[in-house]
Motif scaffolding. Structure first.
Motif, PDB file in Angstrom:
ATOM      1  N   GLY A  96       0.445  -1.178   0.386  1.00 13.78           N
ATOM      2  CA  GLY A  96      -0.913  -0.033   0.096  1.00 13.78           C
ATOM      3  C   GLY A  96       0.545   1.032   0.033  1.00 13.78           C
ATOM      4  N   ALA A  97       1.781   0.936   0.774  1.00 14.34           N
ATOM      5  CA  ALA A  97       2.615   2.213   0.957  1.00 14.34           C
ATOM      6  C   ALA A  97       3.451   2.582  -0.573  1.00 14.34           C
ATOM      7  CB  ALA A  97       3.253   2.138   2.214  1.00 14.34           C
ATOM      8  N   GLY A  98       4.029   1.419  -0.850  1.00 11.53           N
ATOM      9  CA  GLY A  98       4.871   1.628  -2.592  1.00 11.53           C
ATOM     10  C   GLY A  98       4.206   1.771  -3.333  1.00 11.53           C
ATOM     11  N   ASP A  99       2.641   1.463  -3.760  1.00  5.93           N
ATOM     12  CA  ASP A  99       1.982   1.505  -4.951  1.00  5.93           C
ATOM     13  C   ASP A  99       1.197   3.073  -4.296  1.00  5.93           C
ATOM     14  OD1 ASP A  99       1.186   1.166  -7.734  1.00  5.93           O
ATOM     15  OD2 ASP A  99      -0.591   0.712  -6.541  1.00  5.93           O
ATOM     16  N   ALA A 100       0.919   3.115  -3.369  1.00  3.53           N
ATOM     17  CA  ALA A 100       0.137   3.945  -2.939  1.00  3.53           C
ATOM     18  C   ALA A 100      -1.647   3.991  -3.181  1.00  3.53           C
ATOM     19  CB  ALA A 100       0.619   5.313  -3.074  1.00  3.53           C
ATOM     20  N   VAL A 101      -2.372   3.436  -3.118  1.00  9.35           N
ATOM     21  CA  VAL A 101      -3.596   3.756  -3.623  1.00  9.35           C
ATOM     22  C   VAL A 101      -4.273   5.218  -2.854  1.00  9.35           C
ATOM     23  CG1 VAL A 101      -6.007   3.194  -3.535  1.00  9.35           C
ATOM     24  CG2 VAL A 101      -4.297   1.443  -3.335  1.00  9.35           C
ATOM     25  N   ALA A 102      -4.526   5.676  -3.587  1.00 12.22           N
ATOM     26  CA  ALA A 102      -5.057   7.635  -3.369  1.00 12.22           C
ATOM     27  C   ALA A 102      -6.040   7.596  -2.435  1.00 12.22           C
ATOM     28  CB  ALA A 102      -5.956   7.932  -4.667  1.00 12.22           C
ATOM     29  N   GLY A 103      -4.518   8.419  -1.465  1.00 13.92           N
ATOM     30  CA  GLY A 103      -5.264   8.721   0.124  1.00 13.92           C
ATOM     31  C   GLY A 103      -5.111   7.392   1.372  1.00 13.92           C
ATOM     32  N   ALA A 104      -4.381   6.723   0.996  1.00 18.19           N
ATOM     33  CA  ALA A 104      -4.130   5.338   1.481  1.00 18.19           C
ATOM     34  C   ALA A 104      -3.176   5.586   1.971  1.00 18.19           C
ATOM     35  CB  ALA A 104      -5.066   4.430   1.052  1.00 18.19           C
ATOM     36  N   GLY A 140      -2.808   5.427  -9.883  1.00 18.18           N
ATOM     37  CA  GLY A 140      -2.727   5.785  -8.540  1.00 18.18           C
ATOM     38  C   GLY A 140      -0.948   6.898  -8.389  1.00 18.18           C
ATOM     39  N   ARG A 141       0.078   6.538  -7.803  1.00 16.45           N
ATOM     40  CA  ARG A 141       0.871   7.495  -7.387  1.00 16.45           C
ATOM     41  C   ARG A 141       2.259   6.722  -8.049  1.00 16.45           C
ATOM     42  NH1 ARG A 141       0.183   7.731  -1.877  1.00 16.45           N
ATOM     43  NH2 ARG A 141      -1.185   9.753  -1.363  1.00 16.45           N
ATOM     44  N   THR A 142       3.081   7.880  -8.491  1.00 13.09           N
ATOM     45  CA  THR A 142       3.880   6.719  -9.388  1.00 13.09           C
ATOM     46  C   THR A 142       5.097   5.707  -8.149  1.00 13.09           C
ATOM     47  OG1 THR A 142       4.901   8.929 -10.612  1.00 13.09           O
ATOM     48  CG2 THR A 142       6.354   7.243 -10.496  1.00 13.09           C
ATOM     49  N   PRO A 143       4.708   4.124  -9.251  1.00  9.90           N
ATOM     50  CA  PRO A 143       5.691   3.450  -8.008  1.00  9.90           C
ATOM     51  C   PRO A 143       6.924   3.787  -7.565  1.00  9.90           C
ATOM     52  CG  PRO A 143       4.245   2.767 -10.170  1.00  9.90           C
ATOM     53  CD  PRO A 143       4.182   3.736 -10.234  1.00  9.90           C
ATOM     54  N   VAL A 144       7.046   3.716  -6.004  1.00  8.39           N
ATOM     55  CA  VAL A 144       8.575   3.543  -5.321  1.00  8.39           C
ATOM     56  C   VAL A 144       8.760   2.435  -4.104  1.00  8.39           C
ATOM     57  CG1 VAL A 144       8.743   6.519  -5.608  1.00  8.39           C
ATOM     58  CG2 VAL A 144       7.650   4.469  -3.360  1.00  8.39           C
ATOM     59  N   ASP A 145      10.556   2.564  -4.380  1.00 14.54           N
ATOM     60  CA  ASP A 145      10.120   1.225  -3.945  1.00 14.54           C
ATOM     61  C   ASP A 145      10.713   1.478  -2.801  1.00 14.54           C
ATOM     62  OD1 ASP A 145      11.751  -0.864  -2.655  1.00 14.54           O
ATOM     63  OD2 ASP A 145      13.377  -0.366  -3.841  1.00 14.54           O
ATOM     64  N   PRO A 146       8.987   0.159  -1.596  1.00 15.80           N
ATOM     65  CA  PRO A 146       8.785   0.236  -0.712  1.00 15.80           C
ATOM     66  C   PRO A 146       9.685   0.951   0.795  1.00 15.80           C
ATOM     67  CG  PRO A 146       7.483  -1.166  -1.674  1.00 15.80           C
ATOM     68  CD  PRO A 146       8.642  -1.216  -2.774  1.00 15.80           C
ATOM     69  N   GLU A 147      11.134  -0.430   0.181  1.00 16.92           N
ATOM     70  CA  GLU A 147      11.952  -0.362   1.200  1.00 16.92           C
ATOM     71  C   GLU A 147      12.933   0.972   1.373  1.00 16.92           C
ATOM     72  OE1 GLU A 147      13.668  -2.768   3.127  1.00 16.92           O
ATOM     73  OE2 GLU A 147      12.579  -3.812   3.356  1.00 16.92           O
ATOM     74  N   VAL A 148      13.277   2.090   0.420  1.00 15.67           N
ATOM     75  CA  VAL A 148      13.447   3.713   0.240  1.00 15.67           C
ATOM     76  C   VAL A 148      12.459   3.989   1.001  1.00 15.67           C
ATOM     77  CG1 VAL A 148      13.131   5.558  -1.302  1.00 15.67           C
ATOM     78  CG2 VAL A 148      14.774   3.526  -2.481  1.00 15.67           C
ATOM     79  N   LEU A 149      11.538   4.097   0.874  1.00 15.76           N
ATOM     80  CA  LEU A 149      10.394   4.398   1.906  1.00 15.76           C
ATOM     81  C   LEU A 149      10.442   4.584   2.739  1.00 15.76           C
ATOM     82  CD1 LEU A 149       7.128   4.519   0.003  1.00 15.76           C
ATOM     83  CD2 LEU A 149       8.097   6.178   0.127  1.00 15.76           C
ATOM     84  N   ASP A 207      10.807   8.965  -6.036  1.00 14.48           N
ATOM     85  CA  ASP A 207      11.422   7.378  -7.448  1.00 14.48           C
ATOM     86  C   ASP A 207      12.372   7.877  -8.130  1.00 14.48           C
ATOM     87  OD1 ASP A 207       8.995  10.277  -7.916  1.00 14.48           O
ATOM     88  OD2 ASP A 207       9.526   9.803 -10.252  1.00 14.48           O
ATOM     89  N   ARG A 208      12.798   9.515  -7.500  1.00 13.06           N
ATOM     90  CA  ARG A 208      13.784   9.565  -8.495  1.00 13.06           C
ATOM     91  C   ARG A 208      15.352   9.591  -8.011  1.00 13.06           C
ATOM     92  NH1 ARG A 208      13.313  15.619 -11.311  1.00 13.06           N
ATOM     93  NH2 ARG A 208      11.101  15.336 -13.290  1.00 13.06           N
ATOM     94  N   MET A 209      15.256   9.523  -6.203  1.00  8.03           N
ATOM     95  CA  MET A 209      16.425   9.222  -5.529  1.00  8.03           C
ATOM     96  C   MET A 209      17.464   7.515  -5.680  1.00  8.03           C
ATOM     97  SD  MET A 209      15.047   9.945  -1.933  1.00  8.03           S
ATOM     98  CE  MET A 209      14.418  11.600  -1.448  1.00  8.03           C
ATOM     99  N   SER A 210      18.113   7.185  -5.924  1.00 10.79           N
ATOM    100  CA  SER A 210      19.432   6.011  -6.350  1.00 10.79           C
ATOM    101  C   SER A 210      19.800   5.993  -4.328  1.00 10.79           C
ATOM    102  CB  SER A 210      19.662   6.235  -7.535  1.00 10.79           C
ATOM    103  OG  SER A 210      20.960   7.144  -7.557  1.00 10.79           O
ATOM    104  N   GLU A 211      20.472   4.933  -4.784  1.00 12.21           N
ATOM    105  CA  GLU A 211      21.170   4.416  -3.208  1.00 12.21           C
ATOM    106  C   GLU A 211      20.964   5.458  -2.333  1.00 12.21           C
ATOM    107  OE1 GLU A 211      25.341   5.351  -4.819  1.00 12.21           O
ATOM    108  OE2 GLU A 211      24.665   3.840  -6.282  1.00 12.21           O
ATOM    109  N   VAL A 212      19.652   5.074  -1.381  1.00 16.16           N
ATOM    110  CA  VAL A 212      19.178   5.783  -0.048  1.00 16.16           C
ATOM    111  C   VAL A 212      19.468   4.616   1.200  1.00 16.16           C
ATOM    112  CG1 VAL A 212      17.014   6.241   0.452  1.00 16.16           C
ATOM    113  CG2 VAL A 212      17.723   6.552  -1.842  1.00 16.16           C
TER     114      VAL A 212
END
Length: 326
Positions: A96-104, A140-149, A207-212
Protein backbone atom coordinates in the motif's frame (compact mmCIF):
# COMPACT_ATOMS: atom_id res chain seq x y z
CA UNK A 1 4.00 13.37 45.86
CA UNK A 2 3.01 11.79 42.52
CA UNK A 3 1.40 14.59 40.48
CA UNK A 4 -0.26 11.97 38.25
CA UNK A 5 -2.32 10.59 41.12
CA UNK A 6 -5.26 12.83 40.37
CA UNK A 7 -4.88 12.65 36.58
CA UNK A 8 -8.38 12.06 35.27
CA UNK A 9 -7.10 10.05 32.30
CA UNK A 10 -6.11 7.26 34.66
CA UNK A 11 -3.11 5.01 34.68
CA UNK A 12 -4.22 2.81 31.76
CA UNK A 13 -4.69 5.69 29.33
CA UNK A 14 -1.41 7.26 30.43
CA UNK A 15 0.50 4.02 29.85
CA UNK A 16 -1.05 3.70 26.37
CA UNK A 17 -0.02 7.30 25.64
CA UNK A 18 3.51 6.43 26.75
CA UNK A 19 3.52 3.43 24.38
CA UNK A 20 2.41 5.69 21.51
CA UNK A 21 5.24 8.12 22.22
CA UNK A 22 7.81 5.32 22.27
CA UNK A 23 6.55 4.20 18.84
CA UNK A 24 6.93 7.68 17.37
CA UNK A 25 10.63 8.18 18.00
CA UNK A 26 13.75 6.07 18.52
CA UNK A 27 14.90 7.51 21.89
CA UNK A 28 13.19 9.62 24.58
CA UNK A 29 14.83 10.90 27.72
CA UNK A 30 13.02 10.52 31.03
CA UNK A 31 12.44 14.29 31.44
CA UNK A 32 11.09 14.52 27.86
CA UNK A 33 8.53 11.80 28.52
CA UNK A 34 7.64 13.29 31.89
CA UNK A 35 7.03 16.66 30.23
CA UNK A 36 4.83 15.19 27.47
CA UNK A 37 2.78 13.13 29.93
CA UNK A 38 2.59 15.77 32.66
CA UNK A 39 4.00 13.47 35.35
CA UNK A 40 7.20 13.05 37.34
CA UNK A 41 10.20 11.03 36.09
CA UNK A 42 9.43 8.56 38.88
CA UNK A 43 5.97 7.94 37.37
CA UNK A 44 7.57 7.45 33.96
CA UNK A 45 9.80 4.73 35.43
CA UNK A 46 6.78 3.01 36.97
CA UNK A 47 4.85 3.16 33.68
CA UNK A 48 7.83 1.74 31.80
CA UNK A 49 7.83 -1.19 34.21
CA UNK A 50 4.10 -1.69 33.53
CA UNK A 51 4.82 -1.89 29.78
CA UNK A 52 7.62 -4.38 30.39
CA UNK A 53 5.28 -6.51 32.48
CA UNK A 54 2.90 -6.61 29.49
CA UNK A 55 5.72 -7.83 27.25
CA UNK A 56 6.79 -4.60 25.56
CA UNK A 57 10.62 -4.52 25.32
CA UNK A 58 11.41 -1.03 26.63
CA UNK A 59 15.19 -0.53 26.95
CA UNK A 60 16.87 2.15 29.07
CA UNK A 61 20.41 3.49 28.68
CA UNK A 62 22.44 6.12 30.53
CA UNK A 63 24.76 8.89 29.37
CA UNK A 64 24.80 11.18 26.32
CA UNK A 65 22.26 10.01 23.77
CA UNK A 66 20.68 7.67 26.31
CA UNK A 67 17.07 7.32 27.29
CA UNK A 68 14.11 4.99 26.79
CA UNK A 69 13.77 3.02 23.56
CA UNK A 70 11.13 0.55 22.38
CA UNK A 71 13.03 -2.43 20.99
CA UNK A 72 12.25 -5.58 19.03
CA UNK A 73 11.79 -8.45 21.44
CA UNK A 74 12.00 -12.21 21.12
CA UNK A 75 8.23 -12.30 20.75
CA UNK A 76 5.64 -9.85 19.58
CA UNK A 77 4.09 -7.98 22.53
CA UNK A 78 0.80 -9.46 23.76
CA UNK A 79 -2.50 -8.23 22.35
CA UNK A 80 -0.85 -7.26 19.07
CA UNK A 81 -0.34 -9.86 16.33
CA UNK A 82 0.88 -13.41 15.97
CA UNK A 83 3.65 -14.16 13.45
CA UNK A 84 1.36 -14.89 10.50
CA UNK A 85 -0.78 -11.82 11.15
CA UNK A 86 2.32 -9.64 11.53
CA UNK A 87 3.78 -10.85 8.22
CA UNK A 88 0.48 -10.41 6.37
CA UNK A 89 -0.01 -6.93 7.81
CA UNK A 90 3.53 -5.79 7.01
CA UNK A 91 3.36 -7.09 3.42
CA UNK A 92 0.01 -5.37 2.85
CA UNK A 93 1.34 -2.11 4.27
CA UNK A 94 4.47 -2.33 2.12
CA UNK A 95 2.36 -2.82 -0.98
CA UNK A 96 0.00 0.00 0.00
CA UNK A 97 2.82 2.42 0.78
CA UNK A 98 4.85 1.59 -2.33
CA UNK A 99 2.11 1.71 -4.94
CA UNK A 100 0.03 4.03 -2.79
CA UNK A 101 -3.67 3.70 -3.44
CA UNK A 102 -4.80 7.34 -3.39
CA UNK A 103 -5.36 8.56 0.15
CA UNK A 104 -4.11 5.37 1.81
CA UNK A 105 -0.37 5.32 1.14
CA UNK A 106 0.66 7.84 3.78
CA UNK A 107 -1.48 6.12 6.45
CA UNK A 108 -0.01 2.75 5.42
CA UNK A 109 3.50 4.12 5.80
CA UNK A 110 2.77 5.56 9.27
CA UNK A 111 1.37 2.23 10.40
CA UNK A 112 4.31 0.38 8.88
CA UNK A 113 6.88 2.47 10.76
CA UNK A 114 5.13 1.59 14.03
CA UNK A 115 5.07 -2.10 13.16
CA UNK A 116 8.71 -1.96 12.03
CA UNK A 117 9.66 -0.63 15.46
CA UNK A 118 8.62 -3.86 17.23
CA UNK A 119 8.77 -6.48 14.47
CA UNK A 120 11.06 -9.35 15.58
CA UNK A 121 14.15 -9.79 13.45
CA UNK A 122 13.21 -13.39 12.59
CA UNK A 123 10.13 -12.13 10.70
CA UNK A 124 11.78 -9.41 8.64
CA UNK A 125 13.26 -11.81 6.09
CA UNK A 126 9.82 -13.32 5.46
CA UNK A 127 8.27 -9.87 5.09
CA UNK A 128 10.94 -8.78 2.61
CA UNK A 129 10.62 -11.98 0.57
CA UNK A 130 6.83 -11.86 0.39
CA UNK A 131 6.66 -8.14 -0.39
CA UNK A 132 8.77 -8.76 -3.49
CA UNK A 133 6.01 -10.97 -4.89
CA UNK A 134 3.27 -8.34 -4.52
CA UNK A 135 2.37 -6.20 -7.51
CA UNK A 136 -0.60 -4.08 -8.53
CA UNK A 137 -2.07 -2.42 -11.57
CA UNK A 138 -4.04 0.67 -12.45
CA UNK A 139 -3.54 4.33 -11.70
CA UNK A 140 -2.37 6.05 -8.56
CA UNK A 141 1.00 7.41 -7.57
CA UNK A 142 4.26 6.76 -9.36
CA UNK A 143 5.51 3.43 -7.92
CA UNK A 144 8.46 3.63 -5.51
CA UNK A 145 10.51 0.99 -3.71
CA UNK A 146 8.86 0.31 -0.31
CA UNK A 147 12.30 -0.31 1.20
CA UNK A 148 13.31 3.22 0.19
CA UNK A 149 10.18 4.61 1.82
CA UNK A 150 10.93 2.65 4.97
CA UNK A 151 14.54 3.87 5.08
CA UNK A 152 13.41 7.49 4.77
CA UNK A 153 10.54 7.03 7.23
CA UNK A 154 12.93 5.59 9.83
CA UNK A 155 15.34 8.49 9.26
CA UNK A 156 12.51 11.00 9.80
CA UNK A 157 11.35 9.14 12.91
CA UNK A 158 14.81 8.73 14.42
CA UNK A 159 16.02 12.25 13.44
CA UNK A 160 19.16 11.02 11.69
CA UNK A 161 20.78 12.33 8.51
CA UNK A 162 20.04 10.62 5.19
CA UNK A 163 21.93 10.48 1.90
CA UNK A 164 20.94 9.60 -1.67
CA UNK A 165 21.81 10.15 -5.30
CA UNK A 166 19.61 12.72 -7.06
CA UNK A 167 19.57 14.01 -10.68
CA UNK A 168 21.07 17.46 -11.22
CA UNK A 169 21.15 18.42 -14.87
CA UNK A 170 22.82 15.64 -16.81
CA UNK A 171 24.45 14.00 -13.77
CA UNK A 172 23.50 12.38 -10.48
CA UNK A 173 24.92 14.03 -7.37
CA UNK A 174 25.02 12.81 -3.79
CA UNK A 175 22.72 14.78 -1.48
CA UNK A 176 23.05 14.93 2.30
CA UNK A 177 19.92 16.03 4.18
CA UNK A 178 18.13 16.24 7.51
CA UNK A 179 14.84 14.45 6.68
CA UNK A 180 11.69 15.83 8.30
CA UNK A 181 8.57 14.42 6.59
CA UNK A 182 7.44 12.17 3.78
CA UNK A 183 4.62 13.89 1.89
CA UNK A 184 2.23 12.05 -0.44
CA UNK A 185 0.53 13.91 -3.29
CA UNK A 186 -2.13 12.49 -5.59
CA UNK A 187 0.68 11.44 -7.96
CA UNK A 188 3.99 11.01 -6.12
CA UNK A 189 5.91 10.66 -2.84
CA UNK A 190 8.17 13.55 -1.76
CA UNK A 191 10.75 13.94 0.99
CA UNK A 192 10.70 17.30 2.76
CA UNK A 193 14.18 17.87 4.15
CA UNK A 194 16.85 20.41 5.02
CA UNK A 195 19.60 20.23 2.39
CA UNK A 196 22.89 20.46 4.30
CA UNK A 197 25.01 21.17 1.22
CA UNK A 198 22.75 23.94 -0.08
CA UNK A 199 21.76 25.24 3.37
CA UNK A 200 18.02 25.42 2.76
CA UNK A 201 14.71 23.56 2.73
CA UNK A 202 14.03 21.36 -0.28
CA UNK A 203 11.55 18.76 -1.50
CA UNK A 204 12.77 15.68 -3.36
CA UNK A 205 10.84 13.20 -5.47
CA UNK A 206 11.35 9.77 -3.92
CA UNK A 207 11.05 7.97 -7.26
CA UNK A 208 14.11 9.89 -8.54
CA UNK A 209 16.37 8.87 -5.64
CA UNK A 210 19.07 6.20 -5.85
CA UNK A 211 21.30 4.49 -3.28
CA UNK A 212 19.25 5.79 -0.35
CA UNK A 213 20.82 5.35 3.08
CA UNK A 214 20.35 6.57 6.63
CA UNK A 215 23.29 7.58 8.81
CA UNK A 216 23.67 7.22 12.57
CA UNK A 217 24.41 10.94 12.96
CA UNK A 218 21.47 12.54 14.79
CA UNK A 219 20.41 16.14 14.30
CA UNK A 220 18.52 18.67 16.36
CA UNK A 221 15.26 19.55 14.57
CA UNK A 222 15.13 23.07 13.13
CA UNK A 223 12.12 25.37 13.01
CA UNK A 224 10.50 24.18 9.80
CA UNK A 225 7.73 25.42 7.50
CA UNK A 226 4.65 23.26 7.12
CA UNK A 227 5.81 20.26 5.09
CA UNK A 228 2.62 19.62 3.09
CA UNK A 229 2.19 23.30 2.21
CA UNK A 230 5.83 23.67 1.18
CA UNK A 231 5.75 20.60 -1.05
CA UNK A 232 2.40 21.52 -2.61
CA UNK A 233 3.54 25.04 -3.45
CA UNK A 234 6.70 23.65 -4.99
CA UNK A 235 4.87 21.05 -7.08
CA UNK A 236 2.12 23.43 -8.19
CA UNK A 237 4.15 26.59 -8.77
CA UNK A 238 7.84 26.96 -7.96
CA UNK A 239 9.11 24.29 -10.34
CA UNK A 240 7.57 26.01 -13.37
CA UNK A 241 9.00 28.80 -15.49
CA UNK A 242 5.96 31.02 -14.90
CA UNK A 243 3.85 31.54 -11.76
CA UNK A 244 0.33 32.96 -11.96
CA UNK A 245 -1.77 34.39 -9.13
CA UNK A 246 -5.55 34.77 -9.53
CA UNK A 247 -8.54 35.90 -7.47
CA UNK A 248 -11.49 33.61 -8.22
CA UNK A 249 -15.09 34.57 -7.42
CA UNK A 250 -16.07 31.20 -5.98
CA UNK A 251 -15.63 29.45 -2.59
CA UNK A 252 -12.30 27.74 -2.03
CA UNK A 253 -13.90 24.29 -1.57
CA UNK A 254 -15.69 24.65 -4.91
CA UNK A 255 -12.46 25.50 -6.71
CA UNK A 256 -10.46 22.76 -4.96
CA UNK A 257 -12.97 20.21 -6.25
CA UNK A 258 -12.10 21.27 -9.83
CA UNK A 259 -8.31 21.63 -9.53
CA UNK A 260 -5.98 18.78 -8.41
CA UNK A 261 -3.81 19.65 -5.41
CA UNK A 262 -0.71 19.01 -7.54
CA UNK A 263 -1.84 21.65 -10.09
CA UNK A 264 -2.52 24.69 -7.88
CA UNK A 265 -2.61 26.06 -4.35
CA UNK A 266 -6.08 27.34 -3.38
CA UNK A 267 -6.41 29.71 -0.40
CA UNK A 268 -9.76 31.05 0.84
CA UNK A 269 -10.35 34.79 0.86
CA UNK A 270 -13.61 35.09 2.73
CA UNK A 271 -16.48 32.67 2.17
CA UNK A 272 -17.21 33.45 -1.49
CA UNK A 273 -13.79 34.05 -3.04
CA UNK A 274 -10.38 32.43 -3.09
CA UNK A 275 -6.84 32.92 -4.38
CA UNK A 276 -5.28 30.44 -6.79
CA UNK A 277 -1.52 30.13 -7.22
CA UNK A 278 -0.41 27.95 -10.11
CA UNK A 279 2.55 27.42 -12.37
CA UNK A 280 2.90 26.57 -16.06
CA UNK A 281 5.35 26.48 -18.91
CA UNK A 282 3.54 29.44 -20.50
CA UNK A 283 1.22 32.14 -19.19
CA UNK A 284 -1.35 31.35 -21.90
CA UNK A 285 -1.60 27.78 -20.61
CA UNK A 286 -2.23 28.97 -17.03
CA UNK A 287 -4.80 31.45 -18.30
CA UNK A 288 -6.74 28.85 -20.30
CA UNK A 289 -6.98 26.65 -17.20
CA UNK A 290 -8.67 29.51 -15.34
CA UNK A 291 -11.03 30.21 -18.24
CA UNK A 292 -12.11 26.56 -18.31
CA UNK A 293 -12.71 26.63 -14.54
CA UNK A 294 -16.04 28.33 -15.26
CA UNK A 295 -15.95 31.13 -12.65
CA UNK A 296 -15.28 34.85 -12.86
CA UNK A 297 -11.70 35.70 -11.91
CA UNK A 298 -9.17 38.53 -11.73
CA UNK A 299 -5.45 38.50 -12.47
CA UNK A 300 -3.34 39.48 -9.45
CA UNK A 301 0.14 38.71 -10.76
CA UNK A 302 2.21 38.94 -12.93
CA UNK A 303 1.28 42.19 -14.78
CA UNK A 304 2.02 40.72 -18.20
CA UNK A 305 -0.71 38.14 -17.60
CA UNK A 306 -3.25 40.97 -17.89
CA UNK A 307 -1.90 41.69 -21.37
CA UNK A 308 -2.33 38.04 -22.29
CA UNK A 309 -5.97 38.25 -21.10
CA UNK A 310 -6.69 41.14 -23.44
CA UNK A 311 -4.96 39.42 -26.36
CA UNK A 312 -6.94 36.23 -25.74
CA UNK A 313 -10.22 38.19 -25.45
CA UNK A 314 -9.60 39.92 -28.78
CA UNK A 315 -8.80 36.58 -30.42
CA UNK A 316 -12.00 35.00 -29.10
CA UNK A 317 -14.12 38.00 -30.13
CA UNK A 318 -12.61 37.87 -33.60
CA UNK A 319 -13.38 34.16 -33.87
CA UNK A 320 -16.97 34.75 -32.76
CA UNK A 321 -17.45 37.68 -35.16
CA UNK A 322 -16.23 35.60 -38.08
CA UNK A 323 -18.88 32.96 -37.38
CA UNK A 324 -21.59 35.58 -36.94
CA UNK A 325 -20.67 37.34 -40.20
CA UNK A 326 -20.85 34.10 -42.17
Amino acid sequence: MDIAGGDERGTTERVLTLLGLLQQRQVWTGPELAGRLGVTPRTVRRDVERLRALGYPVHASQGVGGGYRLGAGLNLPPLLLDDEEAIATAVSLLAGAGDAVAGAGDAALRALTKLDQVLPLRLRHDVRALSGSVESFGGGRTPVDPEVLMTLARACRDEVEAGFGYPSGSEVRRRRVEPYRLVASDRRWYLFAYDLDRDGWRSFRVDRMSEVSARTWRFRPRAAPDAATYVQEGVASRVYQHQAHFLVHAPADTVRARIPASAAVVRPRGSERCEVLSGAGSLDFALMHMVLLGHDFEVLDPPELGERCRALAERLLSAGAAIGGG
